[in-house]
Design a protein around this motif. Structure first.
Motif, PDB file in Angstrom:
ATOM      1  N   SER A 428     124.353  88.594  71.483  1.00 11.97           N
ATOM      2  CA  SER A 428     124.272  88.839  72.927  1.00 11.97           C
ATOM      3  C   SER A 428     124.728  87.617  73.712  1.00 11.97           C
ATOM      4  O   SER A 428     125.454  87.739  74.714  1.00 11.97           O
ATOM      5  CB  SER A 428     122.837  89.209  73.322  1.00 11.97           C
ATOM      6  OG  SER A 428     122.458  90.442  72.754  1.00 11.97           O
ATOM      7  N   ALA A 429     124.320  86.431  73.281  1.00 11.61           N
ATOM      8  CA  ALA A 429     124.757  85.212  73.957  1.00 11.61           C
ATOM      9  C   ALA A 429     126.267  85.057  73.890  1.00 11.61           C
ATOM     10  O   ALA A 429     126.896  84.547  74.826  1.00 11.61           O
ATOM     11  CB  ALA A 429     124.074  83.992  73.342  1.00 11.61           C
ATOM     12  N   GLY A 430     126.863  85.506  72.785  1.00 14.54           N
ATOM     13  CA  GLY A 430     128.317  85.447  72.670  1.00 14.54           C
ATOM     14  C   GLY A 430     129.014  86.316  73.696  1.00 14.54           C
ATOM     15  O   GLY A 430     130.071  85.955  74.225  1.00 14.54           O
ATOM     16  N   ILE A 431     128.421  87.479  73.999  1.00 10.40           N
ATOM     17  CA  ILE A 431     128.984  88.332  75.047  1.00 10.40           C
ATOM     18  C   ILE A 431     128.955  87.592  76.375  1.00 10.40           C
ATOM     19  O   ILE A 431     129.939  87.574  77.129  1.00 10.40           O
ATOM     20  CB  ILE A 431     128.212  89.661  75.124  1.00 10.40           C
ATOM     21  CG1 ILE A 431     128.443  90.479  73.853  1.00 10.40           C
ATOM     22  CG2 ILE A 431     128.615  90.461  76.364  1.00 10.40           C
ATOM     23  CD1 ILE A 431     127.615  91.755  73.765  1.00 10.40           C
ATOM     24  N   GLY A 432     127.819  86.946  76.682  1.00 16.68           N
ATOM     25  CA  GLY A 432     127.728  86.173  77.917  1.00 16.68           C
ATOM     26  C   GLY A 432     128.679  84.997  77.940  1.00 16.68           C
ATOM     27  O   GLY A 432     129.295  84.696  78.977  1.00 16.68           O
ATOM     28  N   ALA A 433     128.824  84.320  76.795  1.00 15.17           N
ATOM     29  CA  ALA A 433     129.743  83.180  76.724  1.00 15.17           C
ATOM     30  C   ALA A 433     131.181  83.619  76.972  1.00 15.17           C
ATOM     31  O   ALA A 433     131.950  82.925  77.654  1.00 15.17           O
ATOM     32  CB  ALA A 433     129.617  82.494  75.365  1.00 15.17           C
ATOM     33  N   LYS A 434     131.555  84.774  76.433  1.00 14.02           N
ATOM     34  CA  LYS A 434     132.913  85.269  76.649  1.00 14.02           C
ATOM     35  C   LYS A 434     133.132  85.640  78.113  1.00 14.02           C
ATOM     36  O   LYS A 434     134.230  85.433  78.662  1.00 14.02           O
ATOM     37  CB  LYS A 434     133.183  86.477  75.742  1.00 14.02           C
ATOM     38  CG  LYS A 434     134.618  87.001  75.815  1.00 14.02           C
ATOM     39  CD  LYS A 434     135.642  85.963  75.332  1.00 14.02           C
ATOM     40  CE  LYS A 434     137.048  86.532  75.331  1.00 14.02           C
ATOM     41  NZ  LYS A 434     138.057  85.530  74.907  1.00 14.02           N
ATOM     42  N   CYS A 435     132.087  86.161  78.772  1.00 12.71           N
ATOM     43  CA  CYS A 435     132.192  86.425  80.211  1.00 12.71           C
ATOM     44  C   CYS A 435     132.432  85.125  80.976  1.00 12.71           C
ATOM     45  O   CYS A 435     133.205  85.085  81.935  1.00 12.71           O
ATOM     46  CB  CYS A 435     130.922  87.109  80.718  1.00 12.71           C
ATOM     47  SG  CYS A 435     130.706  88.805  80.149  1.00 12.71           S
ATOM     48  N   GLY A 436     131.767  84.054  80.556  1.00 10.01           N
ATOM     49  CA  GLY A 436     131.920  82.772  81.235  1.00 10.01           C
ATOM     50  C   GLY A 436     133.200  82.044  80.898  1.00 10.01           C
ATOM     51  O   GLY A 436     133.672  81.218  81.681  1.00 10.01           O
ATOM     52  N   ALA A 437     133.764  82.331  79.724  1.00 13.10           N
ATOM     53  CA  ALA A 437     135.000  81.669  79.282  1.00 13.10           C
ATOM     54  C   ALA A 437     135.980  82.730  78.784  1.00 13.10           C
ATOM     55  O   ALA A 437     136.298  82.797  77.593  1.00 13.10           O
ATOM     56  CB  ALA A 437     134.700  80.658  78.184  1.00 13.10           C
ATOM     57  N   PRO A 438     136.468  83.593  79.683  1.00 12.66           N
ATOM     58  CA  PRO A 438     137.276  84.740  79.247  1.00 12.66           C
ATOM     59  C   PRO A 438     138.591  84.369  78.596  1.00 12.66           C
ATOM     60  O   PRO A 438     139.147  85.162  77.832  1.00 12.66           O
ATOM     61  CB  PRO A 438     137.510  85.521  80.549  1.00 12.66           C
ATOM     62  CG  PRO A 438     137.338  84.504  81.642  1.00 12.66           C
ATOM     63  CD  PRO A 438     136.300  83.557  81.142  1.00 12.66           C
ATOM     64  N   ASP A 439     139.107  83.168  78.874  1.00 10.83           N
ATOM     65  CA  ASP A 439     140.401  82.768  78.337  1.00 10.83           C
ATOM     66  C   ASP A 439     140.280  81.948  77.054  1.00 10.83           C
ATOM     67  O   ASP A 439     141.291  81.468  76.525  1.00 10.83           O
ATOM     68  CB  ASP A 439     141.174  81.964  79.382  1.00 10.83           C
ATOM     69  CG  ASP A 439     141.475  82.794  80.625  1.00 10.83           C
ATOM     70  OD1 ASP A 439     141.703  84.007  80.481  1.00 10.83           O
ATOM     71  OD2 ASP A 439     141.459  82.226  81.735  1.00 10.83           O
ATOM     72  N   ARG A 440     139.051  81.786  76.547  1.00  9.19           N
ATOM     73  CA  ARG A 440     138.846  81.024  75.318  1.00  9.19           C
ATOM     74  C   ARG A 440     138.388  81.958  74.199  1.00  9.19           C
ATOM     75  O   ARG A 440     137.669  82.925  74.453  1.00  9.19           O
ATOM     76  CB  ARG A 440     137.800  79.926  75.540  1.00  9.19           C
ATOM     77  CG  ARG A 440     138.207  78.897  76.572  1.00  9.19           C
ATOM     78  CD  ARG A 440     137.074  77.909  76.842  1.00  9.19           C
ATOM     79  NE  ARG A 440     136.731  77.137  75.644  1.00  9.19           N
ATOM     80  CZ  ARG A 440     135.690  76.287  75.590  1.00  9.19           C
ATOM     81  NH1 ARG A 440     134.914  76.133  76.656  1.00  9.19           N
ATOM     82  NH2 ARG A 440     135.444  75.620  74.484  1.00  9.19           N
ATOM     83  N   PRO A 441     138.785  81.667  72.950  1.00 12.49           N
ATOM     84  CA  PRO A 441     138.253  82.459  71.844  1.00 12.49           C
ATOM     85  C   PRO A 441     136.764  82.174  71.652  1.00 12.49           C
ATOM     86  O   PRO A 441     136.341  81.011  71.613  1.00 12.49           O
ATOM     87  CB  PRO A 441     139.067  81.985  70.633  1.00 12.49           C
ATOM     88  CG  PRO A 441     139.618  80.654  71.024  1.00 12.49           C
ATOM     89  CD  PRO A 441     139.752  80.639  72.512  1.00 12.49           C
ATOM     90  N   VAL A 442     135.967  83.231  71.568  1.00 18.16           N
ATOM     91  CA  VAL A 442     134.525  83.109  71.369  1.00 18.16           C
ATOM     92  C   VAL A 442     134.182  83.764  70.037  1.00 18.16           C
ATOM     93  O   VAL A 442     134.490  84.942  69.815  1.00 18.16           O
ATOM     94  CB  VAL A 442     133.743  83.772  72.515  1.00 18.16           C
ATOM     95  CG1 VAL A 442     132.245  83.787  72.213  1.00 18.16           C
ATOM     96  CG2 VAL A 442     134.007  83.038  73.839  1.00 18.16           C
ATOM     97  N   VAL A 443     133.556  82.992  69.150  1.00 16.78           N
ATOM     98  CA  VAL A 443     133.254  83.465  67.804  1.00 16.78           C
ATOM     99  C   VAL A 443     131.774  83.282  67.526  1.00 16.78           C
ATOM    100  O   VAL A 443     131.227  82.183  67.672  1.00 16.78           O
ATOM    101  CB  VAL A 443     134.087  82.709  66.746  1.00 16.78           C
ATOM    102  CG1 VAL A 443     133.730  83.191  65.344  1.00 16.78           C
ATOM    103  CG2 VAL A 443     135.580  82.896  67.009  1.00 16.78           C
ATOM    104  N   VAL A 444     131.121  84.359  67.126  1.00 21.62           N
ATOM    105  CA  VAL A 444     129.694  84.367  66.803  1.00 21.62           C
ATOM    106  C   VAL A 444     129.528  84.399  65.293  1.00 21.62           C
ATOM    107  O   VAL A 444     130.241  85.129  64.599  1.00 21.62           O
ATOM    108  CB  VAL A 444     129.011  85.597  67.435  1.00 21.62           C
ATOM    109  CG1 VAL A 444     127.605  85.791  66.888  1.00 21.62           C
ATOM    110  CG2 VAL A 444     128.995  85.475  68.951  1.00 21.62           C
TER     111      VAL A 444
END
Length: 559
Positions: A428-444
């Motif tokens: 869930s935190a990864g979903i929020g992190a991707k919202c905050g950094a939409p142009d960066r790759p987010v990996v959980v």
């Protein structure tokens, strides 16, 4: 401006503070949500499948952006939201929670779903308040942002009158109040005194085997560059807490890894041999010090922290600096030119040898071709595959252990966020992190035990087009618990005891596909690299379901 509603005030203030997402379970602040659409359509309203996951999303958003994350729930879901706030409270993350509250006319009359939730927020917030008059929206929201972002950051809760916060429909003449300086962490940077700085430098210069332990406060302060520069100037190796793992790349020659309970063996051995430990931005809590055994109580210590009550809390100190981490490290670096660099070649050679021995000890498992796959191999592949601007989130339990020990941050531009103790947080935190950094790759990185907690949020990510990558260490069990249950059964577990920590072998790739994400199943180690490459370029939410060996457990910490 007069005769406007509380909803208009709230919407304008959220926009003024730079909020881009609100994570919520409806129904709460309905009029405010409508005003956001009309007045500030760029602020996304992310509807989740649970209040706890909404809190975790707001937390991930806050940690990656430095801006307060906003989570909201009606009164019946408030306790779930409070449970979710335990994580940002323990991690020091600025989350603002908005919930509904009871109406004076119906208190104590057995209204449907009505319970006094306010006391539940006291232990998990820096400030817990109520808004019972529409004229108080401006000053209370302003206070929430001030508290969340100043000093050690942390969560705030505001209970708004009405089970759904209907107070926002009331009219008010109060004007929005926005203080841009409190829109992100750190809002204030207290500077150190030069006398304290000089004493710390004197002690560091006199030590033969000093070590710096950098914590989450260094991360929150954005002080990684200053930390590295000071360590290089003085020739001091750096260990980190799990929260501070990204303050220095694991590939830096002076980086010795995460210390404590979820730790790298070599880091614990090096910190344990230090003759002076300089703690920066860490509470010196049980996890970072392996219950105050690494370093042992009595080791000469220095501490730098923005919060005065943290100083000397767990270790008697030779010197202390009460200041923002970035300001303190920058001043230490500036004045270090007058203290010179002692010859620490023998100590650094010892550190290098310990690090080399660790790498040699675990080289085989990091590159293992065993089937089922070993979790260490996943961590090694993540280290090699992730781009320089990646955001990585790790769950607690075995996921936190594997990543703390075997994954390395390879670039100062990478972020590493870890659960402060709540299994299921990372996805869930990864979903929020991707919202905050939409142009960066987010990996959980999580396990099947962790993913089960908020499995339904795969649909949230797919529905909203939130394109994170989730790597699941799927061993169909919570095998971190194996040792404990084996001990409880006299040293050897039974077939029946296994039912306490094992699950069905489930294909999460298939479930992800049914929910609208891309699912990739991996059964062979050689398929990990191409699977990660495909996931990172997919342009949609991805679940990489890696089937691993249930009998492999993480190495125990040394002290």
């Amino acid at each position: 401006m007069s005769g406007h509603t509380g909803a208009e005030v709230v919407a304008d203030m959220l926009d003024g503070y730079g909020v881009t997402h609100v994570f919520l379970v409806p129904a709460i602040l309905r009029r405010t949500l409508a005003e956001l659409e009309r007045r500030h359509p760029h602020i996304a309203r992310v509807v989740t499948h649970g209040e706890k996951s909404a809190a975790y999303m707001a937390d991930g958003y806050a940690r990656v952006t430095g801006r307060p994350g906003i989570a909201a729930a009606q009164v019946v879901g408030a306790l779930n939201l409070a449970a979710g706030l335990r994580e940002p409270f323990l991690a020091g993350s600025p989350v603002i929670a908005l919930t509904g509250g009871r109406l004076p006319a119906t208190k104590f009359r057995q209204v449907y779903q009505e319970i006094d939730d306010l006391p539940a927020f006291d232990p998990v917030t820096k400030f817990n308040g109520t808004i019972d008059d529409a004229g108080r929206f401006p000053d209370m929201l302003r206070h929430a942002f001030r508290v969340a972002t100043s000093g050690p950051p942390g969560p705030v809760h505001l209970q708004i009158q009405g089970n759904e916060g209907q107070l926002d429909t009331a009219e008010t003449d109060a004007e929005p109040i926005v203080e841009p300086g409190f829109a992100r962490v750190p809002a204030l940077r207290p500077a150190p005194g030069d006398d304290a700085v000089a004493e710390v430098l004197r002690l560091l210069a006199a030590a033969d085997r000093p070590v710096i332990v950098a914590g989450g406060g260094v991360r929150a302060s954005g002080a990684g560059a200053e930390l590295i520069a000071l360590a290089e100037a003085l020739g001091i190796p750096v260990a980190t807490s799990a929260n501070g793992k990204d303050t220095i790349p694991g590939t830096h020659p002076l980086s010795v890894g995460v210390v404590g309970s979820y730790s790298r063996e070599s880091a614990n051995r090096i910190v344990g041999r230090a003759d002076l430990v300089c703690f920066v931005g860490t509470h010196t809590g049980g996890m970072t010090t392996h219950f105050w055994a690494v370093p042992p109580i009595g080791t000469p210590a220095i501490q730098i922290d923005i919060e005065p009550t943290h100083l000397g809390r767990n270790y008697p100190l030779r010197a202390a600096i009460c200041a923002d981490a970035k300001a303190a490290l920058a001043r230490l670096l500036a004045l270090s030119v007058h203290s010179g660099r002692p010859d620490r070649s023998a100590w650094l050679a010892e550190v290098d040898a310990e690090q080399a021995a660790w790498r040699e000890r675990y080289r085989e498992v990091l590159t293992s071709d065993a089937v089922p796959i070993r979790p260490e191999r996943i961590c090694g592949e993540l280290t090699a595959a992730l781009p320089a601007d990646a955001v990585v989130l790790a769950d607690t339990g075995h996921a936190g252990m594997w990543m703390a020990q075997f994954y390395d941050v390879t670039d100062p531009g990478q972020d590493y966020l870890r659960s402060a103790g709540h299994l299921g947080w990372a996805f869930s935190a990864g979903i929020g992190a991707k919202c905050g950094a939409p142009d960066r790759p987010v990996v959980v990185f999580t396990g099947d035990a962790g993913l089960y907690y908020h499995l339904g949020e795969i649909e949230t990510a797919a529905r909203r087009g939130i394109n994170l990558v989730t790597v699941v260490n799927n061993n169909h069990g919570g095998n971190q618990s194996k040792r404990g249950f084996d001990r409880a059964y006299g040293g050897q577990g039974s077939e029946q005891s296994r039912e306490l920590w094992t699950y069905r072998d489930v294909d999460f790739a298939r479930i992800a596909g049914e929910m609208g994400a891309l699912g990739i199943r991996v059964d062979k180690p050689g398929d990990l690299a191409p699977a990660l490459d495909r996931a990172l370029s997919a342009g949609r939410p991805v679940v990489v379901d890696v089937h691993t060996d249930i009998d492999v457990v993480a190495p125990l910490p040394v002290s």
